[in-house]
Structure formats: C-alpha cells, structure tokens
Design an enzyme around this catalytic site. Structure first.
Site, mmCIF file in Angstrom:
data_model
loop_
_atom_site.group_PDB
_atom_site.id
_atom_site.type_symbol
_atom_site.label_atom_id
_atom_site.label_comp_id
_atom_site.label_asym_id
_atom_site.label_seq_id
_atom_site.Cartn_x
_atom_site.Cartn_y
_atom_site.Cartn_z
ATOM 1 N N GLY A 172 14.106 -12.102 -14.103
ATOM 2 C CA GLY A 172 14.379 -10.812 -13.494
ATOM 3 C C GLY A 172 14.508 -9.703 -14.518
ATOM 4 O O GLY A 172 14.318 -9.908 -15.721
ATOM 5 N N GLY A 215 10.515 -18.949 -11.800
ATOM 6 C CA GLY A 215 9.279 -19.084 -11.036
ATOM 7 C C GLY A 215 9.085 -17.977 -10.033
ATOM 8 O O GLY A 215 8.522 -18.190 -8.960
ATOM 9 N N ASP A 238 13.108 1.387 -10.904
ATOM 10 C CA ASP A 238 13.849 0.165 -11.194
ATOM 11 C C ASP A 238 15.336 0.402 -11.396
ATOM 12 O O ASP A 238 16.158 -0.491 -11.160
ATOM 13 C CB ASP A 238 13.288 -0.504 -12.448
ATOM 14 C CG ASP A 238 11.938 -1.154 -12.222
ATOM 15 O OD1 ASP A 238 11.379 -0.994 -11.116
ATOM 16 O OD2 ASP A 238 11.431 -1.818 -13.144
ATOM 17 N N GLU A 281 9.648 6.599 -25.548
ATOM 18 C CA GLU A 281 8.618 5.755 -26.143
ATOM 19 C C GLU A 281 7.237 6.341 -25.845
ATOM 20 O O GLU A 281 6.799 7.270 -26.497
ATOM 21 C CB GLU A 281 8.763 4.315 -25.647
ATOM 22 C CG GLU A 281 10.049 3.658 -26.135
ATOM 23 C CD GLU A 281 10.178 2.212 -25.692
ATOM 24 O OE1 GLU A 281 9.295 1.701 -24.981
ATOM 25 O OE2 GLU A 281 11.195 1.586 -26.056
ATOM 26 N N ALA A 283 6.067 -0.758 -9.323
ATOM 27 C CA ALA A 283 5.577 0.541 -9.780
ATOM 28 C C ALA A 283 5.274 1.462 -8.607
ATOM 29 O O ALA A 283 5.598 2.665 -8.649
ATOM 30 C CB ALA A 283 4.341 0.345 -10.650
ATOM 31 N N HIS A 329 -18.982 -7.666 7.792
ATOM 32 C CA HIS A 329 -19.376 -9.038 7.441
ATOM 33 C C HIS A 329 -20.564 -8.993 6.477
ATOM 34 O O HIS A 329 -21.488 -8.203 6.671
ATOM 35 C CB HIS A 329 -19.777 -9.798 8.704
ATOM 36 C CG HIS A 329 -20.305 -11.178 8.437
ATOM 37 N ND1 HIS A 329 -19.472 -12.242 8.178
ATOM 38 C CD2 HIS A 329 -21.581 -11.656 8.375
ATOM 39 C CE1 HIS A 329 -20.221 -13.329 7.989
ATOM 40 N NE2 HIS A 329 -21.504 -12.995 8.090
#
Length: 475
Positions: free
Chosen positions: A281, A190, A321, A35, A329, A454
């Site tokens: 998933g 969720g 994956d 792709e 990633a 800070h």
C-alpha cells in the site's frame, strides 16, 4: 511577494489538472513542485510501470510467435533498452505537462513548499515559502501568497516497520531503478501493484512468489476475478501464498540474496530469492510542509475533506492520494477539477467510490466498476449475474489471448447495472462503457441491446449483459 488566487502544492495528475481548470476559470495560479512535474504517476507509478509491462508482454508474445505462424530465432531481452524506452516516454510526457503550464499561464515554482505562519491580510489568506535548489545557502526562500490553497502532495510506498530498504529489499520506487531482471523475487503484497510486478517480472523470465496476507490476491476485486487471476498465475508458474504473513524479524539480506520466513496458520515457511519487493500500500504525504499551521484535520493518516474537497480550513482544499480513498491518478485528476470549480463557486462534488473505474495492468488485465456480487448482496440487492467468456469472442481468438471473462452484476427487479467486472485482454480499454452505464443508470437490457461492432473485444460486454437476462447469443 507575488500573490495568487490559488497556490497548489504538488504537480502530479491532481495538482496540474487542478491548476489548468482553475486557470480556465480565470484565476491566477501558482504550482509548487519539489521534484518533477507529473508526480508519482508519471515518474514512479502509472507510466513507467505500464511501459515496462508493455515490453514484458511483447517479449512473451514474441516467444510464442510460432503459434501465429511466425518463426523467430534468437529472441533476446535487452533490458537496458527497455529502461531507455521507459525514460524517453516519461520525458516526453513531462515536457507535455510543462507545455500545458506555459499555455495556461500557470507559474511553476520548483522547490519545497512550506505553509508559513504568516498573518492574514486583505489580499491573502496564507503564504507559501518555497525553498529551491537554486537558492544560495542563507538566502531567504521565495514567498508567495494565496487566497486559497490546494494540497496535492500525493503518497509514497508504505514501509514495513523494522524492514530496511536497500539493493535487495525494494519498494516499487527502487524496483523501477533495477538495472537488470533478477532471477527470482518474492513480492510481499498481492494487491494491484504486487500483481502487476509479478506479471511483468514473470514475463521477463524471473521466478516469482507472491506473499499475500488476505485469503486471495487482489482482495478488493470481485471474488471471481481473484480466483481467475490466481488460476492463470499458477498456469504461468507464479507461486501465490495467500493467508500468509511476513515475519519482519526473519528477513536476512546480503550479497547472495534475501532469506525470509512467512507464517501460514500454524506453519512457517522459509523463502529465498535474489530480491524482495514490498508492496503493501501507500502512505499519504501529510508531513513536512506545515499543514499543522492550518485548521485542516488529519483522520486515520489522511487529510479529511468534504465532497467539495474542502478541509476544515475554509481556504485549504486537498485532493488525490493525500485524502485517501481510491488512490488512483484519474481520481486525483477528477478531484482536482472539483476543488478548482468549488473554489470558483461552481457546484462540484467528488465521485462516489462505487462509480470509479479501477484497472490492473497485469497479464491478463483486470478492470471493474461498481459493486461486486458479494457487496451487492450485502447492500440488500437481489441480483442476477451475466457471465461471458473471451473464448467465445472472435477478436480474442484472433489476438491469441482468450483467457478470462466479463461478469455483470445487475438488480434482479429493475435490471439496473450494479457492477461490471472484467479479466482478459485489453479490458482496461473498454471499462469506460461500463462506467457510462453506471453514470446514466442503464439496465443490462439497454447495454445488451446496443450494437457492438464485430469483430471487437467489446462485444463481450453486450453478451454478458444479455446473459444476465438469459438472452446471450453466443457470438
């Protein structure tokens, strides 16, 4: 036939990073992508979704601009321009990946790569046949030989059996192509993707309901983070149904919207919305490219590898994956480096899951690394907890975003940092400090005694670390 040292199937963040690292090590590389370069992360996942999330966050901030002393009239969402911005960012990053391929002298083959059943020779251990759209019907595919192969074919949204995908019932892939924001949506799942879309669509003005089978949303995170996100989502009128199971046969979709039923214990609840987003998933892409022609083994729907990313076939590696684990990633990219270096004879190993930082880009953001409190206790640690609220951090108040906290889990005896869990503004940007603490096996006292600038949000890490030793200064 062109022969290469390494051929890589898949041009996502795992594949193209593996290609670059192997090229740096002097190998001749071919990358095959069916792709677009950049893969799911760039085109259907990380980048487009985070671009939409940023637009949603800015839209919500502008609606409450009066709290910053700025009165704005006539705020209007132009979703077509939101999508145009997304596409422009994706296109720019894709051109960057193409430049990297050219810079590193990596040959890119555009098309579907198939592992061929071809005899091994002295010059190669296998052959990939590439069928591209540019090849006329009847012409043979392009054949390229390899000494070693890296499979980086990624994943796709997992489907619910019997449930169609159409204009009303979407996965995250189809949701990215929506031309307008629906008035209402039910999100089934969720987890990470589900809560990101829930947050985004809610900020864009949609009524959102989450249906989650577990007893809490983002169930893989520390329980305190799950509870806080659920509380803040409720405050935003995002409805969350946990311990709820979709009844697939109950789903009806037509021009008027979607009607579905969910079971919660002994009760069945009917929900109606304009659209339904299924986020349950992702499934590894292990089919359709001839993996069975190698000695690589499939276990529980993913390719089995060792810590060098090598499969059962000594000349076939797999990353990202497609090997399961944490489907992120940055994990795929790291594994790509490991595979390239392993092929080149270097001592490289995949990361332990516990050391990998995880990020969720909802509003508020979530980030974590290491063991949750429950996991630490179950692992036999006697733990001490440091927890500090963003409401005591000056920079958070300046930003007008002070919900959330940082939670530190440390070993009570040694002080070693076992896990850090954050929910609040921009926490994904400074989870790296906690990752470094884990890498160098720092104690809570080490990080607590660091000087944090800070006013910054990162001060909260130091305070939470000190709080684990009852030394927080409350800055």
């Amino acid at each position: 036939m062109n022969d290469y040292d390494i051929v890589i199937l898949g041009g996502g963040p795992g594949g193209y990073v593996a290609a670059i690292r192997a090229a740096q090590l002097g190998k001749r590389i071919a990358l095959v992508e069916k792709e677009k370069l950049g893969g799911t992360c760039l085109h259907k996942g990380c980048i487009p979704s985070k671009t939409l999330l940023r637009s949603a966050e800015l839209y919500e901030t502008m609606k409450r601009s009066s709290s910053f002393g700025i009165r704005v009239h006539g705020i209007e969402l132009d979703y077509s321009n939101v999508l145009a911005r997304k596409d422009a960012i994706v296109e720019r990053l894709e051109s960057g990946v193409r430049f990297l391929m050219k810079k590193n002298k990596i040959d890119v083959y555009e098309g579907m790569g198939m592992i061929a059943n071809t005899a091994i020779t002295s010059d190669r251990n296998g052959v990939i046949e590439v069928k591209s759209s540019g090849i006329a019907e009847g012409e043979p595919p392009i054949s390229i030989g390899y000494r070693d192969l890296i499979v980086a074919t990624g994943s796709r949204p997992r489907r619910i059996p019997g449930l169609p995908v159409n204009e009303r019932i979407m996965s995250s892939d189809e949701a990215l192509a929506m031309e307008s924001v629906p008035a209402s949506v039910v999100i089934v799942g969720g987890g990470v993707i589900g809560v990101e879309w829930a947050s985004m669509l809610n900020d864009f003005g949609a009524q959102v309901t989450i249906v989650e089978a577990a007893d809490r949303i983002v169930p893989t995170e520390d329980e305190d983070l799950s509870r806080e996100l659920a509380r803040l989502f409720t405050k935003r009128r995002i409805k969350t149904l946990t311990g709820a199971m979709l009844l697939p046969g109950s789903v009806l979709a037509d021009d008027g919207g979607v009607v579905l039923q969910v079971s919660r214990g002994s009760k069945i609840e009917t929900l109606m919305a304009d659209r339904m987003l299924v986020s349950v998933g992702r499934a590894a892409n292990i089919e359709g490219f001839g993996l069975e022609r190698t000695a690589a083994r499939i276990e529980q729907g993913v390719i089995a590898v060792d810590r060098s990313m090598r499969t059962n076939d000594p000349h076939v590696y797999a990353i990202g994956d497609v090997v399961g684990g944490l489907q992120l990633a940055h994990v795929a990219s790291h594994e790509g480096v490991v595979a390239a270096e392993s092929i080149c004879g270097l001592d490289a190993h995949s990361p332990e899951a516990v050391s990998v930082p995880k990020c969720i880009y909802s509003r508020p953001e979530l980030a974590s690394v290491g063991l949750s409190e429950q996991a630490a206790v179950e692992s036999g640690h006697s733990v001490k907890i440091g927890k500090f609220s963003f409401k005591a951090i000056g920079k958070a108040l300046v930003l007008g975003d002070s919900d959330g906290f940082v939670k530190v889990v440390a070993d009570e005896k040694t002080g070693d940092v076992l896990g850090v869990h954050m929910i609040g503004p921009h926490v994904t940007d400074f989870i790296g400090e906690a990752s470094l603490a884990q890498l160098v096996k720092a104690t809570s006292m080490h990080i607590g005694r660091m000087i944090h600038p800070h006013p910054t949000l990162s001060e909260i890490i130091g305070e939470a670390m000190l709080e684990a030793d009852n030394l927080a200064l409350g800055m």
